[in-house]
Design a protein around this motif. Sequence first.
Motif, mmCIF file in Angstrom:
data_model
loop_
_atom_site.group_PDB
_atom_site.id
_atom_site.type_symbol
_atom_site.label_atom_id
_atom_site.label_comp_id
_atom_site.label_asym_id
_atom_site.label_seq_id
_atom_site.Cartn_x
_atom_site.Cartn_y
_atom_site.Cartn_z
ATOM 1 N N UNK A 68 0.833 -1.203 0.000
ATOM 2 C CA UNK A 68 0.000 0.000 0.000
ATOM 3 C C UNK A 68 0.871 1.258 0.000
ATOM 4 N N UNK A 69 1.961 1.233 0.753
ATOM 5 C CA UNK A 69 2.877 2.378 0.767
ATOM 6 C C UNK A 69 3.498 2.584 -0.608
ATOM 7 N N UNK A 70 3.875 1.479 -1.245
ATOM 8 C CA UNK A 70 4.484 1.585 -2.572
ATOM 9 C C UNK A 70 3.490 2.170 -3.568
ATOM 10 N N UNK A 76 9.327 4.226 2.165
ATOM 11 C CA UNK A 76 10.599 4.866 2.531
ATOM 12 C C UNK A 76 11.840 4.157 2.005
ATOM 13 N N UNK A 77 11.704 2.907 1.570
ATOM 14 C CA UNK A 77 12.877 2.156 1.131
ATOM 15 C C UNK A 77 12.967 2.013 -0.392
ATOM 16 N N UNK A 78 12.121 2.730 -1.109
ATOM 17 C CA UNK A 78 12.190 2.763 -2.573
ATOM 18 C C UNK A 78 12.402 4.212 -2.996
ATOM 19 N N UNK A 79 13.515 4.469 -3.643
ATOM 20 C CA UNK A 79 13.876 5.853 -3.972
ATOM 21 C C UNK A 79 14.129 6.011 -5.471
ATOM 22 N N UNK A 80 13.421 6.968 -6.067
ATOM 23 C CA UNK A 80 13.637 7.324 -7.473
ATOM 24 C C UNK A 80 14.610 8.499 -7.503
ATOM 25 N N UNK A 81 15.680 8.351 -8.264
ATOM 26 C CA UNK A 81 16.696 9.396 -8.326
ATOM 27 C C UNK A 81 16.184 10.560 -9.176
#
Length: 289
Positions: A68-70, A76-81
């Motif tokens: 659901x967070x995604x 918080x642990x998936x980061x798009x540069x």
Amino acid sequence: MTGFGDIIGHEQIIEHFRSALKNHQVSHAYILNGENGSGKNMLAKAFAKALVCEAGYGDSCNMCRACHQFDSGNHPDVKWITHEKANSIGVDEVREQINNDIVIKPYSSKYKVYIIDEAEKMTVQAQNALLKTIEEPPEYAVILFLTNTLDVLLQTVRSRCIIMNLRSVDTKLIQQYLMQKYQLPDYQARVCAAYAQGNVGKAIMMATSEHFREMQDFLLRLLKRVDDMEVYEIVAAIHDMTTYKMDIRDLIDLMMVWYRDVLILKATEDINQLVYQDEHKYLQKKATT
């Protein structure tokens, strides 16, 4: 929601990701190489979501808190540069968003995922700054490079990653997807799928574009009349093409799709006629014996 089941084609890449997740053999860095619209982002999202999913069975469950967070874009642990300059990803951005951040352990998941879209835009300095990170990363770190120009990435970067080359998706699969997902009529879905030449993103854009439908209708009317048109009508049609902003490559692609359909239809009619003639001769011969 984004999951492997939502992706059309790319079965080998999906199977590789699923196997890596199930067998706990996830690599620290992957390169997804394919043209724009080929599905790189969908694959990266599905893989990243499966990596952070709490179920941990090779795909995302779409039910846990992490999924659901995604889906909301807040994991918080998936980061798009991100990058400020439109055509460049600089060394400072790589150092700040990856190198300095990767030493911090994941907030809530087993993995910490970094996604670099348009990775070909990284400067040489930015790529060199990543070398040590992708050579000796923390065990929880996964970096995904998405690019449409693999050769732009340094060989030293490529050699440290698993490279996934996206292939064209079968036209029939795309056609079926457009008919089911967007309720397109059979012929329109076939034209969009053929025109896209295996690129799902391009097919979807065509299917949802009013401009493309207008352009398609215009061209079909033109092709049906072209043999009987006067010179002034042809000149007027060429002028109208500029109104539709038709690229010559788009025009040729659409013409090829239309003429191919005509040839297939003609060949089918010829075959049916031959079959009918053979059956008729057989019945006549049988009646006389």
